[in-house]
Design an enzyme around this catalytic site. Sequence first.
Site, PDB file in Angstrom:
ATOM      1  N   ASP A 170     -46.285  69.346 133.725  1.00 45.19           N
ATOM      2  CA  ASP A 170     -45.038  69.160 133.281  1.00 45.19           C
ATOM      3  C   ASP A 170     -43.813  69.205 134.293  1.00 45.19           C
ATOM      4  OD1 ASP A 170     -42.472  69.371 131.295  1.00 45.19           O
ATOM      5  OD2 ASP A 170     -44.291  69.758 130.018  1.00 45.19           O
ATOM      6  N   HIS A 236     -38.041  71.793 130.214  1.00 42.08           N
ATOM      7  CA  HIS A 236     -39.137  71.079 129.458  1.00 42.08           C
ATOM      8  C   HIS A 236     -40.605  71.989 129.727  1.00 42.08           C
ATOM      9  CE1 HIS A 236     -41.832  68.050 128.115  1.00 42.08           C
ATOM     10  NE2 HIS A 236     -40.890  67.460 127.347  1.00 42.08           N
ATOM     11  N   SER A 561     -43.572  66.180 122.846  1.00 33.58           N
ATOM     12  CA  SER A 561     -43.962  67.122 123.965  1.00 33.58           C
ATOM     13  C   SER A 561     -43.938  68.697 123.232  1.00 33.58           C
ATOM     14  CB  SER A 561     -42.765  67.373 124.805  1.00 33.58           C
ATOM     15  OG  SER A 561     -42.573  65.887 125.778  1.00 33.58           O
TER      16      SER A 561
END
Length: 782
Positions: A170, A236, A561
């Site tokens: 990520d 994220h 995601s």
Amino acid sequence: MDNPIHRRCTTLRGLVVLVAAAAVLLLSPAAVTPVASHNDHGVHNNYLVLVRSAYEYDKKVHQNVSSWHASLLASVCDSAKETLAADPSAMTRLIYSYRNVVNGFAARMTPEELEKMSKMDWFDRSLPEQTYHLLTTHTPEMLGLTGDPNRGGLWNTSNMGEGVIIGILDDGIYGGHPSFDGAGMKPPPAKWKGRCDFNKTVCNNKLIGARSYFESAKWKWKGLQDPVLPISEGQHGTHTSSTAAGTFVPNASVFGNGLGTAAGMAPRAHIAFYQVCYEQKGCDRDDILAAVDDAIEDGVDILSLSLGHEDAIDFSDDPVSLGGYTAILNGVFICAAAGNTGPSPATLVNEAPWLLTVGASTSDRRFVASVKLGDKVEVDGQSLNDPNTTMGDPRPLVHDADGMCANENVLMAQNITGKIIICDAGGVVSTEKAKMAKRAGAAGMIVVIPEVFGPVVIPRAHAIPTVQVAYAEGQKIKEFMQTSRDATATFVFKGSMFKTPQSPMVAPFSSRGPNRRSRGILKPDLIGPGVNILAGVPSIEDVELAPDAVVPRFDIKSGTSMAAPHLSGIAALIKHAHPTWSPAAIKSALMTTAEPTDNLRKPIADVDGKPATFLAIGAGHVNPQKAIDPGLVYNMTAVGYVPYLCGLNYTDQKVSTIIYPEPPVSCANLSRLEQDDLNYPSITAILDQPPFTATANRSVTNVGAASSTYVVEVEVPASVKVEVNPTKLTFKAEDEVLNYSVTITSADGRAPASPVEGQLKWVCGKYVVRSPLLVVAGARQA
């Protein structure tokens, strides 16, 4: 074992001299190539260079594969003489030397050097640099992980994934987040060989590994330097990691919304983090490959990738497909996001059948707020404002001149001070609109969601009180404004509400099939929670906090995601319960137990209110309680995909590239496998030519009761006929394998005008092993 390298040609001068004197390729002395001597001032680009499968390094000549790759590069690049005044950093030439995922290396070369290299006997092909993108609580309870194991609570049964290592690729991780507290965690298993590049106070028995990969990406993005710390504090990556395996954190919320104890899907699993993405810069293919290369050697059990490329990339060129195959070859389960470009068809990414491709669904929780109009009518929406916030007396409702509130000068000129402004989505993100409206003096904002999102609202935290409403609700507010001389409104913030009817629903952004690279394989494989997911972040973005305010460490995010790490964590629970199961067996368990219906026992709906198609939901919505004990599984090894790849008419070299480091193959010497014959948990029949019939063969392995008999049930529309042979499967032992065939025929002797959906179920007592059955017309080849 060769250590991972991020090496520079300038540090290899001694090696290059040695190689120039004694470079010997495997096949022939004629392959020896002298080092070129030239003054290189050309334009440099990054390339992934793939070596022909017949070539490998001579261990008598080269210390490791890295030195061999350096010698190959040195055959066209004289690093010792390279002087680039205009771009001194271009002295870095060998970027990555791969050991597991491909037979090749990433390097920085000029077009002239690449042209010269292309004439070498060992050269297969080169691929120019390519950028991938990130595909961006309450869900443990919703998915049945909590509670009494006798009532289906899975955490007690699976010990919360204890000892399983989940590798996350990520954009960075905030290592100090409470979700990654190692208190009470056991040390990682002895097989763990990875490392943590944070200092010793950051990594622990929860976050056991942290590494970053930027050697390839930094050439594209001027100013991207080696981070001060090895890993950036990514929003994220922190969110996905805590979703997959975050530990228990009490009193987690977003400004009072969703208040409760936050936890990931596998709270006792270990996290190994690999940063391959950078904010607003994407994820470089060669960095992704390097991370997967290392993760496999480090000893991860699960790989979770919430990234992808929107193009339908050939399996032999795609790092997720290439790395994924090597992962399953090593027994590593790999889970990847389907993409966020729905609801248009044929938009999904990560299509290879050895990946679990995950689409996104809504959960049954909403963050409810309403717009109370001057006529006392309340229009429902959602908001992340603190539920204790009160708006007070009704305020005047106003329009923005262009409807989207995207121009601050226009907002200033409209005199919106003390008023509530209504804005359509578009132009800039709503959080930026809120900042502009605040500077213009607005008391509040209403954001109208695009019509394509249907009833799905994805609230964000805003700088001023804000309610986001679905398109249909927004039209009601606008109509009220048109018919009222002095339209006013106020907001009522109600907080979290659960058990929302018609949940789950397909997320509007979730990418849809069909599979562009292999139409005979249904994708996505299934869907999981990916809308309004509360999980850890370094801090909430786009909200101005008071100087003395506590920094919020949780936020709501949406995307496939967010769905992928849900499935990665659930796979870790299954892996703990069944440590000997193959990646294919875990994938089968997840798919054949997935639910095609919502909490009203109606077919899962799409955002238009109609039943979602298989191209949106795959096998259905994940049901972890059933997946832990599926009864039967469709098992296969990595080698089972080889005849399938030959059946796609891939060249021998491309097949060999994908299956590396397995020995090269010749498809002419193998029985080619049609796509519908791959032992996949879903069944897709392509009726592309007379007599418009197809037969799919399958094998199932008994992982339930040793002595059991399964009876087939088939549900299909009258437009197709289905014959299953045999109709009963009687098992006498655990791990016994039995075969069956399914023949699908068009009832009217013609190709189906539109996709036909049905299901095939093997039923034995509590076990219902379900496969979606999709019938389509069109070319059999991808």
